[in-house]
Enzyme design. Structure first.
Site, PDB file in Angstrom:
ATOM      1  N   ASN A   1     -31.852 -42.676 -11.636  1.00 41.66           N
ATOM      2  CA  ASN A   1     -30.860 -43.379 -10.820  1.00 41.66           C
ATOM      3  C   ASN A   1     -29.623 -42.481 -10.722  1.00 41.66           C
ATOM      4  OD1 ASN A   1     -28.938 -45.096  -9.767  1.00 41.66           O
ATOM      5  ND2 ASN A   1     -28.882 -46.481 -11.531  1.00 41.66           N
TER       6      ASN A   1
ATOM      7  N   LYS B   1     -27.038 -43.014  -9.030  1.00 40.71           N
ATOM      8  CA  LYS B   1     -25.817 -43.799  -8.800  1.00 40.71           C
ATOM      9  C   LYS B   1     -25.007 -43.168  -7.648  1.00 40.71           C
ATOM     10  CE  LYS B   1     -26.111 -45.335 -13.526  1.00 40.71           C
ATOM     11  NZ  LYS B   1     -25.472 -45.891 -14.701  1.00 40.71           N
TER      12      LYS B   1
ATOM     13  N   HIS C   1     -29.005 -54.016 -10.514  1.00 35.18           N
ATOM     14  CA  HIS C   1     -28.431 -53.167 -11.575  1.00 35.18           C
ATOM     15  C   HIS C   1     -27.158 -53.830 -12.098  1.00 35.18           C
ATOM     16  CE1 HIS C   1     -26.534 -49.804 -13.611  1.00 35.18           C
ATOM     17  NE2 HIS C   1     -27.724 -49.225 -13.622  1.00 35.18           N
TER      18      HIS C   1
ATOM     19  N   GLU D   1     -24.392 -52.677 -12.702  1.00 37.29           N
ATOM     20  CA  GLU D   1     -23.185 -52.253 -11.973  1.00 37.29           C
ATOM     21  C   GLU D   1     -23.037 -53.030 -10.668  1.00 37.29           C
ATOM     22  OE1 GLU D   1     -23.996 -48.023 -12.095  1.00 37.29           O
ATOM     23  OE2 GLU D   1     -23.738 -48.092 -14.265  1.00 37.29           O
TER      24      GLU D   1
ATOM     25  N   GLU E   1     -32.048 -53.108 -19.246  1.00 32.06           N
ATOM     26  CA  GLU E   1     -30.936 -52.179 -19.452  1.00 32.06           C
ATOM     27  C   GLU E   1     -29.776 -52.923 -20.106  1.00 32.06           C
ATOM     28  OE1 GLU E   1     -31.079 -48.643 -16.572  1.00 32.06           O
ATOM     29  OE2 GLU E   1     -30.124 -50.270 -15.504  1.00 32.06           O
TER      30      GLU E   1
ATOM     31  N   GLY F   1     -24.643 -45.446 -20.002  1.00 32.25           N
ATOM     32  CA  GLY F   1     -23.605 -44.418 -19.916  1.00 32.25           C
ATOM     33  C   GLY F   1     -22.758 -44.274 -21.163  1.00 32.25           C
TER      34      GLY F   1
ATOM     35  N   SER G   1     -28.842 -44.854 -21.607  1.00 29.87           N
ATOM     36  CA  SER G   1     -28.701 -43.669 -22.454  1.00 29.87           C
ATOM     37  C   SER G   1     -30.028 -43.067 -22.904  1.00 29.87           C
ATOM     38  CB  SER G   1     -27.798 -43.980 -23.662  1.00 29.87           C
ATOM     39  OG  SER G   1     -26.489 -44.303 -23.220  1.00 29.87           O
TER      40      SER G   1
HETATM   41  P1  PGA Z   1     -27.583 -43.978 -18.219  1.00 30.38           P
HETATM   42  O1  PGA Z   1     -27.739 -45.061 -17.034  1.00 30.38           O
HETATM   43  O2  PGA Z   1     -28.942 -43.361 -18.426  1.00 30.38           O
HETATM   44  O3  PGA Z   1     -26.571 -43.006 -17.715  1.00 30.38           O
HETATM   45  O4  PGA Z   1     -27.132 -44.737 -19.433  1.00 30.38           O
HETATM   46  C1  PGA Z   1     -28.883 -45.858 -16.914  1.00 30.38           C
HETATM   47  C2  PGA Z   1     -28.767 -46.754 -15.710  1.00 30.38           C
HETATM   48  O5  PGA Z   1     -27.674 -47.260 -15.438  1.00 30.38           O
HETATM   49  O6  PGA Z   1     -29.775 -46.982 -14.994  1.00 30.38           O
END
Ligand code: PGA
Length: 249
Positions: free
Chosen positions: A11, A13, A97, A99, A167, A173, A212
């Site tokens: 992803n 983003k 997601h 976010e 997640e 992140g 992560s």
């Molecule tokens: P990350 O993000 O691997 O940077 O923690 C995962 C995600 O948001 O899909």
């Protein structure tokens, strides 16, 4: 259930300009030379989907969107619909997601509508769920995730290809990850909720872990029962890191 073919999805983003296609091409070339037993996908920003689909045509890397509107077309300035993603060359799409849920107020009902739109357009949705740190500390992780799964999957998922991604919001992140036992506990709960919601149609769709995932923890995480793949943010931006995760699967 042990799933031998895993789905490793990156992803990007809101990252990536045309120059970033070099990373996607490097990934494709590496996989051309060293084919993976697993499915590998990149979800770039919508602006790059068509270019990436062209650049990677004929290769093993699948392409996905990061969100879609619940309607196929109409007066929704700035939005991108599932048929548009499909038309641009995507085969998958991330929906719900955290976010989007947190930053754009998307509810389970919104996510279910988007998932339904994705399926109707012939896309494979990756439906994201996950608890916040407060919810985990209150001992509510399993309860929260179960409710999200029940509320975010439309009936049509019962006969369609889809995936769920667990997640934990606090792991995205941050470099933090749940223990392997915690991942297994939630993945088992996700599976139970998928079957509760869809019956037999919920028995086999992969459940990805996201938050992560890095080359150095991927092997252990991907070996956990009921982990059918990974949704990778930061570590998917560089071909070398992402390949490290694919190779660990
Ligand atoms: P990350 O993000 O691997 O940077 O923690 C995962 C995600 O948001 O899909």
């Amino acid at each position: 259930m042990k799933q031998s073919v895993k789905l490793i999805a990156g992803n990007w983003k809101m990252n990536g300009l045309s120059a970033s296609l070099a990373e996607a091409k490097a990934l494709r070339e590496a996989l051309d030379g060293e084919p993976s037993a697993h499915r590998v996908a990149l979800c770039p920003p919508a602006t790059l989907i068509a270019q990436m689909a062209w650049a990677l045509r004929g290769g093993a890397v699948e392409i996905g969107g990061q969100d879609c509107h619940a309607k196929a077309s109409g007066a929704f300035t700035g939005s991108v619909s599932a048929p548009m993603l499909k038309d641009a060359g995507a085969g998958l799409v991330i929906v719900g997601h955290s976010e989007r849920r947190q930053g754009f107020g998307e509810t389970d009902a919104d996510v279910a509508a988007k998932t339904e739109a994705a399926i109707a357009a012939g896309l494979e949705p990756i439906v994201c769920v996950g608890e916040t740190l407060d919810q985990r500390e209150a001992g509510k992780a399993v309860e929260v995730v179960r409710a999200q799964v029940l509320g975010s999957l439309p009936d049509s998922a019962g006969t369609a290809a889809f995936a769920v991604a667990y997640e934990p919001v606090w792991a995205i992140g941050t470099g933090l990850t749940p223990t392997l036992e915690q991942i297994e506990e939630v993945h088992r709960a996700v599976r139970a909720a998928m079957v509760e919601r869809l019956g037999q149609g919920g028995e086999t769709a992969p459940i990805l872990y996201g938050g992560s995932v890095k080359p150095d923890n991927a092997r252990d995480i991907l070996a956990v029962p009921e982990v059918g793949g990974a949704l990778v943010g930061g570590a998917s931006l560089k071909a070398a890191d992402f390949l490290g995760i694919v190779r660990a699967a």
